[in-house]
Motif scaffolding. Structure first.
Motif, mmCIF file in Angstrom:
data_model
loop_
_atom_site.group_PDB
_atom_site.id
_atom_site.type_symbol
_atom_site.label_atom_id
_atom_site.label_comp_id
_atom_site.label_asym_id
_atom_site.label_seq_id
_atom_site.Cartn_x
_atom_site.Cartn_y
_atom_site.Cartn_z
ATOM 1 N N GLU A 187 0.889 -1.237 -0.088
ATOM 2 C CA GLU A 187 -0.018 0.036 0.051
ATOM 3 C C GLU A 187 0.690 1.296 -0.119
ATOM 4 O O GLU A 187 0.688 2.184 -0.523
ATOM 5 C CB GLU A 187 -0.903 -0.003 1.298
ATOM 6 C CG GLU A 187 -1.808 0.993 1.375
ATOM 7 C CD GLU A 187 -2.991 1.150 0.286
ATOM 8 O OE1 GLU A 187 -3.464 2.192 0.314
ATOM 9 O OE2 GLU A 187 -2.979 0.285 -0.715
ATOM 10 N N LYS A 188 2.049 1.161 0.640
ATOM 11 C CA LYS A 188 2.991 2.134 0.771
ATOM 12 C C LYS A 188 3.518 2.703 -0.783
ATOM 13 O O LYS A 188 3.659 3.729 -0.964
ATOM 14 C CB LYS A 188 4.287 1.899 1.761
ATOM 15 C CG LYS A 188 5.191 3.096 1.785
ATOM 16 C CD LYS A 188 6.271 2.673 2.674
ATOM 17 C CE LYS A 188 5.942 2.451 4.086
ATOM 18 N NZ LYS A 188 7.008 1.989 5.021
ATOM 19 N N GLY A 189 3.689 1.582 -1.269
ATOM 20 C CA GLY A 189 4.496 1.817 -2.947
ATOM 21 C C GLY A 189 3.211 2.507 -3.409
ATOM 22 O O GLY A 189 3.253 3.101 -4.522
ATOM 23 N N ARG A 190 1.999 1.681 -3.454
ATOM 24 C CA ARG A 190 0.694 2.373 -4.332
ATOM 25 C C ARG A 190 0.642 3.740 -4.111
ATOM 26 O O ARG A 190 0.401 4.532 -5.099
ATOM 27 C CB ARG A 190 -0.486 1.335 -3.908
ATOM 28 C CG ARG A 190 -1.601 2.028 -4.963
ATOM 29 C CD ARG A 190 -2.726 1.105 -4.677
ATOM 30 N NE ARG A 190 -3.398 1.566 -3.250
ATOM 31 C CZ ARG A 190 -3.980 2.721 -3.116
ATOM 32 N NH1 ARG A 190 -4.353 3.517 -4.242
ATOM 33 N NH2 ARG A 190 -4.625 3.211 -1.792
ATOM 34 N N LEU A 191 0.782 4.270 -2.861
ATOM 35 C CA LEU A 191 0.517 5.665 -2.490
ATOM 36 C C LEU A 191 1.735 6.576 -2.791
ATOM 37 O O LEU A 191 1.558 7.777 -2.684
ATOM 38 C CB LEU A 191 0.218 5.799 -0.822
ATOM 39 C CG LEU A 191 -1.137 5.200 -0.452
ATOM 40 C CD1 LEU A 191 -1.092 5.256 0.870
ATOM 41 C CD2 LEU A 191 -2.179 5.824 -1.318
ATOM 42 N N ALA A 236 7.415 11.621 3.296
ATOM 43 C CA ALA A 236 6.573 11.498 4.309
ATOM 44 C C ALA A 236 5.902 9.972 4.011
ATOM 45 O O ALA A 236 5.722 9.314 5.003
ATOM 46 C CB ALA A 236 5.380 12.406 4.188
ATOM 47 N N THR A 237 5.597 9.480 2.758
ATOM 48 C CA THR A 237 4.877 8.312 2.594
ATOM 49 C C THR A 237 6.093 7.192 2.989
ATOM 50 O O THR A 237 5.397 6.176 3.437
ATOM 51 C CB THR A 237 4.480 8.373 1.147
ATOM 52 O OG1 THR A 237 3.584 9.523 0.574
ATOM 53 C CG2 THR A 237 3.927 6.901 0.730
ATOM 54 N N ALA A 238 7.144 7.133 2.548
ATOM 55 C CA ALA A 238 8.098 6.519 2.739
ATOM 56 C C ALA A 238 8.399 6.209 4.416
ATOM 57 O O ALA A 238 8.661 5.119 4.615
ATOM 58 C CB ALA A 238 9.591 6.670 2.229
ATOM 59 N N SER A 239 8.054 7.257 4.978
ATOM 60 C CA SER A 239 8.384 7.346 6.569
ATOM 61 C C SER A 239 6.966 6.929 7.342
ATOM 62 O O SER A 239 7.095 6.754 8.471
ATOM 63 C CB SER A 239 8.888 8.612 6.854
ATOM 64 O OG SER A 239 10.193 8.833 6.369
ATOM 65 N N GLY A 240 5.828 6.754 6.732
ATOM 66 C CA GLY A 240 4.631 6.327 7.258
ATOM 67 C C GLY A 240 4.120 7.589 7.940
ATOM 68 O O GLY A 240 3.397 7.674 8.991
ATOM 69 N N VAL A 241 4.625 8.902 7.514
ATOM 70 C CA VAL A 241 4.279 10.304 8.338
ATOM 71 C C VAL A 241 3.164 11.064 7.633
ATOM 72 O O VAL A 241 3.112 10.808 6.248
ATOM 73 C CB VAL A 241 5.682 10.979 8.327
ATOM 74 C CG1 VAL A 241 5.177 12.344 8.880
ATOM 75 C CG2 VAL A 241 6.571 10.381 9.303
ATOM 76 N N LYS A 242 2.216 11.582 8.000
ATOM 77 C CA LYS A 242 1.261 12.249 7.416
ATOM 78 C C LYS A 242 1.749 13.599 7.374
ATOM 79 O O LYS A 242 1.961 14.422 8.281
ATOM 80 C CB LYS A 242 -0.136 12.219 8.269
ATOM 81 C CG LYS A 242 -1.313 13.163 7.656
ATOM 82 C CD LYS A 242 -2.422 13.008 8.552
ATOM 83 C CE LYS A 242 -3.802 13.938 7.979
ATOM 84 N NZ LYS A 242 -4.878 13.749 8.727
ATOM 85 N N VAL A 243 1.602 14.420 6.159
ATOM 86 C CA VAL A 243 1.982 15.630 5.863
ATOM 87 C C VAL A 243 0.300 16.639 6.229
ATOM 88 O O VAL A 243 -0.606 16.259 5.555
ATOM 89 C CB VAL A 243 2.318 16.155 4.326
ATOM 90 C CG1 VAL A 243 2.571 17.595 4.072
ATOM 91 C CG2 VAL A 243 3.646 15.259 4.113
ATOM 92 N N VAL A 244 0.571 17.668 7.108
ATOM 93 C CA VAL A 244 -0.499 18.499 7.055
ATOM 94 C C VAL A 244 -0.132 19.731 6.825
ATOM 95 O O VAL A 244 0.841 20.366 7.306
ATOM 96 C CB VAL A 244 -0.769 18.642 8.747
ATOM 97 C CG1 VAL A 244 -1.714 19.447 9.058
ATOM 98 C CG2 VAL A 244 -1.062 17.051 9.356
ATOM 99 N N PRO A 245 -0.584 20.215 5.417
ATOM 100 C CA PRO A 245 -0.336 21.357 4.875
ATOM 101 C C PRO A 245 -0.891 22.796 5.737
ATOM 102 O O PRO A 245 -2.070 22.873 6.017
ATOM 103 C CB PRO A 245 -1.034 21.401 3.519
ATOM 104 C CG PRO A 245 -2.052 20.384 3.805
ATOM 105 C CD PRO A 245 -1.927 19.624 4.739
ATOM 106 N N VAL A 246 -0.149 23.804 5.542
ATOM 107 C CA VAL A 246 -0.580 25.051 5.904
ATOM 108 C C VAL A 246 -0.422 25.944 4.511
ATOM 109 O O VAL A 246 0.670 26.018 4.034
ATOM 110 C CB VAL A 246 0.304 25.893 6.914
ATOM 111 C CG1 VAL A 246 -0.280 27.218 7.044
ATOM 112 C CG2 VAL A 246 0.344 24.953 8.042
#
Length: 398
Positions: free
Chosen positions: A6-10, A130-140
């Motif tokens: 799933e990580k690769g797909r995303l 972020a995807t590779a690290s499993g981290v969610k980006v929260v944008p401003v």
């Protein structure tokens, strides 16, 4: 057939590189392609760096230390002290490009599902890291209307949750060229202290600031030693993108010891590239003075010419060598592909980077492109003219 992760797909495609096959096909058809899509400077690499590799008499190309050559880190620390940043060699981890340093930083400060707040638009690969690290980006969100200025501090605080681990900025910014003021850095410092967060600053363009503006590093700010993590690289400073040498810097001993474990897992950064990077530290200031003068001239020409095109809006960068342009098109991805597949002007065309990939908010930047002014002024002038002619006949206009 086995399923991919799933990580690769995303994992997102690079907006900078995904159109390369179309550009290559255009070249095979005999068209000249002006590359405005990628931050590969045409400035010559300092000869002292090239000579250090060419004239080296190494007989066994050994592993380097995982944290980087001690001699290089000592000289690198001296370089930063000359810039008003008082650090030691022990506070530096040499990485394989700034990209790896960012991966080390995310791996060090965040667990799976944690959040990192980033002003957008931002360097497209932050999404990938972020995807590779499993981290969610929260944008401003910042806006072209006010030249992508830092959003009000209150906008950051609204987004902080128990999962927030860090705020990440790029200073000067890629893709906007925005330069953070000392006051803005201090406001961010107050937030990370108040909420016990890390402040990660990607400063790979720190040498390139314009209009007499000065770069102010998070490492120069008092009171955030345990919070601050700086990312840097030789790629742009010395036009050494292929060397793949960067670094992570922090006065937080736990950050350094943890990042070192990630560095040990990949063994070491390239030995020859560290030799070249160490030698590059001897580059005289006049090299940078000449480079900055050239980039200012290119920036002024590019912005001036873009502003002459009907329906185009452009933000004026204060640093780095990129700008965001808003075009009178419905979809910049389609336009960028059309330029390479279907358009030519005097057997020439242009390659740009669609800006939607520099956002994480869906639907943002769909009518924008990032343009890198890393070509000679004559080529920039021709490229903008091609863009103007293309917009006249593009079928997908607004």
């Amino acid at each position: 057939m086995p399923a991919i992760s799933e990580k690769g797909r995303l994992m997102p495609e690079s907006p900078i590189r995904k159109l390369v096959p179309y550009a290559e096909e255009a070249k095979k058809q005999g068209r000249k392609v002006y590359h405005l899509n990628i931050g590969q400077p045409d400035i010559k690499t300092p000869q002292v760096a090239l000579d250090a590799v060419k004239n080296n008499n190494i007989e066994i190309l050994e592993y380097a230390r995982s944290e980087g050559s001690e001699q290089y880190r000592e000289k690198l620390a001296a370089y930063y002290r000359g810039k008003g940043i008082d650090i030691t060699a022990g506070e530096i981890i040499v990485s394989t490009g700034g990209s790896e340093a960012l991966l080390f930083a995310m791996g060090t400060v965040a667990d799976y599902g944690d959040e990192v707040i980033i002003p957008e638009p931002f360097y497209a690969n932050y999404n990938g890291f972020a995807t590779a690290s499993g981290v969610k980006v929260v944008p401003v969100v910042s806006s072209i209307e006010n030249n992508f200025a830092l959003p009000p501090i209150g906008e950051f605080e609204k987004l902080i949750t128990p999962k927030t681990r860090a705020i990440l900025i790029c200073n000067p910014g890629n893709p906007t060229g925005y330069l953070y003021s000392k006051e803005e850095i201090r406001k961010l410092a107050e937030i990370v202290k108040k909420h016990n967060l890390f402040l990660i600053s990607d400063e790979v363009y720190r040498e390139f600031t314009y209009d007499n503006a000065e770069h102010y590093s998070i490492m120069q700010e008092d009171g955030i030693a345990e919070h601050a993590i700086m990312i840097d690289s030789v790629s742009k400073r010395y036009s050494m993108c292929g060397a793949r040498i960067g670094c992570l810097i922090s006065r937080n001993k736990e950050v350094i010891s943890t990042a070192l474990k990630f560095a040990q897992a990949r063994l070491s950064s390239p030995t020859y590239a560290q030799i070249a990077s160490e030698a590059a530290l001897e580059t005289p200031q006049r090299y940078f003075d000449d480079v900055i003068e050239e980039y200012v001239s290119r920036r002024n020409l590019l912005v001036s010419e873009l502003e002459k095109i009907e329906g185009v809006r452009v933000a004026k960068p204060k640093g780095a060598f990129y700008c965001i342009a808003e075009l009178p098109v419905k979809n910049a991805d389609d336009f960028a592909r059309w330029l390479l597949e279907s358009f030519q002007w005097d057997n020439q065309t242009v390659m740009v980077a669609p800006a939607a990939g520099f956002y994480s908010t869906p639907g943002m930047g769909t009518d924008q492109v990032r343009i890198a002014y890393v070509l000679r002024k004559e080529d920039l002038l021709e490229a903008v003219n091609i863009l103007k002619e293309a917009l006249k006949v593009y079928p997908g206009g607004k």
